[in-house]
Design a protein around this motif. Structure first.
Motif, PDB file in Angstrom:
ATOM      1  N   UNK A   1      -4.476  21.773  16.809  1.00 23.47           N
ATOM      2  CA  UNK A   1      -4.464  20.481  17.488  1.00 23.47           C
ATOM      3  C   UNK A   1      -3.091  20.270  18.090  1.00 23.47           C
ATOM      4  N   UNK A   2      -2.779  19.045  18.449  1.00 23.14           N
ATOM      5  CA  UNK A   2      -1.518  18.792  19.121  1.00 23.14           C
ATOM      6  C   UNK A   2      -0.324  18.901  18.174  1.00 23.14           C
ATOM      7  N   UNK A   3      -0.585  19.072  16.881  1.00 17.73           N
ATOM      8  CA  UNK A   3       0.499  19.242  15.929  1.00 17.73           C
ATOM      9  C   UNK A   3       0.714  20.705  15.591  1.00 17.73           C
ATOM     10  N   UNK A   4       0.013  21.592  16.354  1.00 13.79           N
ATOM     11  CA  UNK A   4       0.102  23.036  16.161  1.00 13.79           C
ATOM     12  C   UNK A   4      -0.355  23.466  14.772  1.00 13.79           C
ATOM     13  N   UNK A   5      -1.280  22.708  14.194  1.00 11.49           N
ATOM     14  CA  UNK A   5      -1.829  23.087  12.903  1.00 11.49           C
ATOM     15  C   UNK A   5      -3.033  23.980  13.137  1.00 11.49           C
ATOM     16  N   UNK A   6      -3.154  25.031  12.358  1.00 11.71           N
ATOM     17  CA  UNK A   6      -4.239  25.980  12.575  1.00 11.71           C
ATOM     18  C   UNK A   6      -5.458  25.662  11.731  1.00 11.71           C
TER      19      UNK A   6
ATOM     20  N   UNK B   1      -4.673  12.891   8.359  1.00 12.74           N
ATOM     21  CA  UNK B   1      -6.042  12.606   8.787  1.00 12.74           C
ATOM     22  C   UNK B   1      -6.454  13.555   9.906  1.00 12.74           C
ATOM     23  N   UNK B   2      -5.513  13.873  10.810  1.00  7.45           N
ATOM     24  CA  UNK B   2      -5.836  14.755  11.930  1.00  7.45           C
ATOM     25  C   UNK B   2      -6.241  16.143  11.422  1.00  7.45           C
ATOM     26  N   UNK B   3      -5.570  16.634  10.378  1.00 11.52           N
ATOM     27  CA  UNK B   3      -5.931  17.929   9.800  1.00 11.52           C
ATOM     28  C   UNK B   3      -7.363  17.895   9.288  1.00 11.52           C
ATOM     29  N   UNK B   4      -7.690  16.838   8.559  1.00 14.13           N
ATOM     30  CA  UNK B   4      -9.031  16.669   7.987  1.00 14.13           C
ATOM     31  C   UNK B   4     -10.076  16.562   9.092  1.00 14.13           C
ATOM     32  N   UNK B   5      -9.802  15.765  10.104  1.00 13.05           N
ATOM     33  CA  UNK B   5     -10.736  15.561  11.210  1.00 13.05           C
ATOM     34  C   UNK B   5     -10.977  16.858  11.974  1.00 13.05           C
ATOM     35  N   UNK B   6      -9.920  17.577  12.268  1.00 14.59           N
ATOM     36  CA  UNK B   6     -10.066  18.813  13.042  1.00 14.59           C
ATOM     37  C   UNK B   6     -10.775  19.901  12.234  1.00 14.59           C
ATOM     38  N   UNK B   7     -10.621  19.899  10.935  1.00 14.63           N
ATOM     39  CA  UNK B   7     -11.354  20.860  10.107  1.00 14.63           C
ATOM     40  C   UNK B   7     -12.853  20.559  10.150  1.00 14.63           C
TER      41      UNK B   7
ATOM     42  N   UNK C   1      -3.412  13.413   0.960  1.00 11.86           N
ATOM     43  CA  UNK C   1      -2.679  14.607   0.548  1.00 11.86           C
ATOM     44  C   UNK C   1      -2.269  15.415   1.773  1.00 11.86           C
ATOM     45  N   UNK C   2      -2.973  15.193   2.882  1.00 12.95           N
ATOM     46  CA  UNK C   2      -2.668  15.860   4.144  1.00 12.95           C
ATOM     47  C   UNK C   2      -3.044  14.891   5.261  1.00 12.95           C
TER      48      UNK C   2
ATOM     49  N   UNK D   1       0.848  -1.194   0.000  1.00 13.62           N
ATOM     50  CA  UNK D   1       0.000   0.000   0.000  1.00 13.62           C
ATOM     51  C   UNK D   1       0.887   1.249   0.000  1.00 13.62           C
ATOM     52  N   UNK D   2       0.700   2.108  -1.005  1.00 14.75           N
ATOM     53  CA  UNK D   2       1.533   3.302  -1.118  1.00 14.75           C
ATOM     54  C   UNK D   2       0.981   4.405  -0.229  1.00 14.75           C
ATOM     55  N   UNK D   3       1.869   4.987   0.568  1.00 10.33           N
ATOM     56  CA  UNK D   3       1.492   6.062   1.480  1.00 10.33           C
ATOM     57  C   UNK D   3       2.312   7.295   1.137  1.00 10.33           C
ATOM     58  N   UNK D   4       1.675   8.447   1.199  1.00 11.50           N
ATOM     59  CA  UNK D   4       2.353   9.706   0.925  1.00 11.50           C
ATOM     60  C   UNK D   4       3.581   9.846   1.822  1.00 11.50           C
ATOM     61  N   UNK D   5       4.765   9.884   1.198  1.00 14.76           N
ATOM     62  CA  UNK D   5       6.015   9.926   1.969  1.00 14.76           C
ATOM     63  C   UNK D   5       6.218  11.256   2.678  1.00 14.76           C
ATOM     64  N   UNK D   6       5.467  12.286   2.290  1.00 12.78           N
ATOM     65  CA  UNK D   6       5.592  13.595   2.918  1.00 12.78           C
ATOM     66  C   UNK D   6       4.878  13.647   4.269  1.00 12.78           C
ATOM     67  N   UNK D   7       4.036  12.664   4.542  1.00 16.54           N
ATOM     68  CA  UNK D   7       3.318  12.623   5.807  1.00 16.54           C
ATOM     69  C   UNK D   7       4.256  12.216   6.932  1.00 16.54           C
ATOM     70  N   UNK D   8       3.966  12.678   8.138  1.00 18.49           N
ATOM     71  CA  UNK D   8       4.738  12.265   9.310  1.00 18.49           C
ATOM     72  C   UNK D   8       4.446  10.798   9.594  1.00 18.49           C
ATOM     73  N   UNK D   9       5.254  10.201  10.462  1.00 22.39           N
ATOM     74  CA  UNK D   9       5.036   8.794  10.816  1.00 22.39           C
ATOM     75  C   UNK D   9       3.636   8.601  11.399  1.00 22.39           C
ATOM     76  N   UNK D  10       3.198   9.551  12.231  1.00 19.39           N
ATOM     77  CA  UNK D  10       1.877   9.440  12.837  1.00 19.39           C
ATOM     78  C   UNK D  10       0.782   9.543  11.786  1.00 19.39           C
ATOM     79  N   UNK D  11       0.963  10.442  10.837  1.00 24.14           N
ATOM     80  CA  UNK D  11      -0.036  10.613   9.780  1.00 24.14           C
ATOM     81  C   UNK D  11      -0.087   9.380   8.881  1.00 24.14           C
TER      82      UNK D  11
END
Length: 202
Positions: A111-116, A79-85, A76-77, A1-11
């Protein structure tokens, strides 16, 4: 399964959980996503509403909406960003509907990743497919409610299906307002556990 390499390990971990939930119907994957973000989501919503009961309600709604539309999520971003939005947008709509002035709609929340997150999130209307999913979700929620004890079942029905306020429920059931809020808090926690233990897709 290919995962976006730009994502953090948690993402990347979250994306694998999303795929497991969608591809295999794995309820443990849904539960793990809830466990990872329930507290962070709740505290963000508590800051926005300044009301622990509203924050609890909105936390449940956010997960419900996210899981209902999980097929729309792309890596593309995070999951936490999407969920918090989703949670932020839903909360802003709630505050507007209640005409509360407890928060500036131009204030960014993180959120806890300091994303606005701000208010400029697109508002989507239900298409026929989404409408069908909404009905399926309601049926599943009904099944979960039926597993609760009668006193909790009545409270959940009045609050979430008939959309009564806490004050209206207290008046209708002749209960102190504090009792209504406390029992609904417990009922929501029970429903979280039932959702985690369920073998049905959310």
């Amino acid at each position: 399964m290919e995962v976006n390499s730009k994502l953090t390990d948690k993402a990347q971990r979250d994306y694998l959980l999303v795929r497991d939930a969608l591809d295999n119907g794995n309820q443990k994957a849904y539960a793990e996503l809830m466990n990872c973000y329930r507290d962070a989501l709740y505290f963000m919503l508590l800051k926005m509403t300044n009301d622990p009961y509203d924050a609890e309600d909105l936390t449940i709604e956010a997960f419900g909406k996210a899981f209902k539309c999980l097929t729309l999520y792309t890596p593309d971003y995070a999951f936490s960003t999407w969920l918090f939005k989703i949670a932020t947008n839903n909360c802003i709509d709630y505050l507007r509907s209640k005409k509360k002035n407890t928060v500036s709609l131009d204030t960014a929340f993180g959120n806890d990743s300091n994303e606005g997150y701000t208010r400029d999130v697109a508002c989507e209307t239900l298409n026929p497919e989404a409408s069908c999913m909404e009905k399926q979700k309601a049926l599943l929620m009904r099944k979960m409610v039926e597993k609760l004890k009668p006193n909790y079942r009545i409270l959940v029905d009045l609050r979430y299906f008939q959309e009564h306020s806490y004050e209206e429920i207290a008046e209708e059931l002749h209960l102190p307002l504090g009792t209504v809020k406390a029992q609904l808090f417990r009922a929501r926690d029970m429903m979280y556990k039932l959702m985690k233990d369920s073998h049905e897709t959310i």
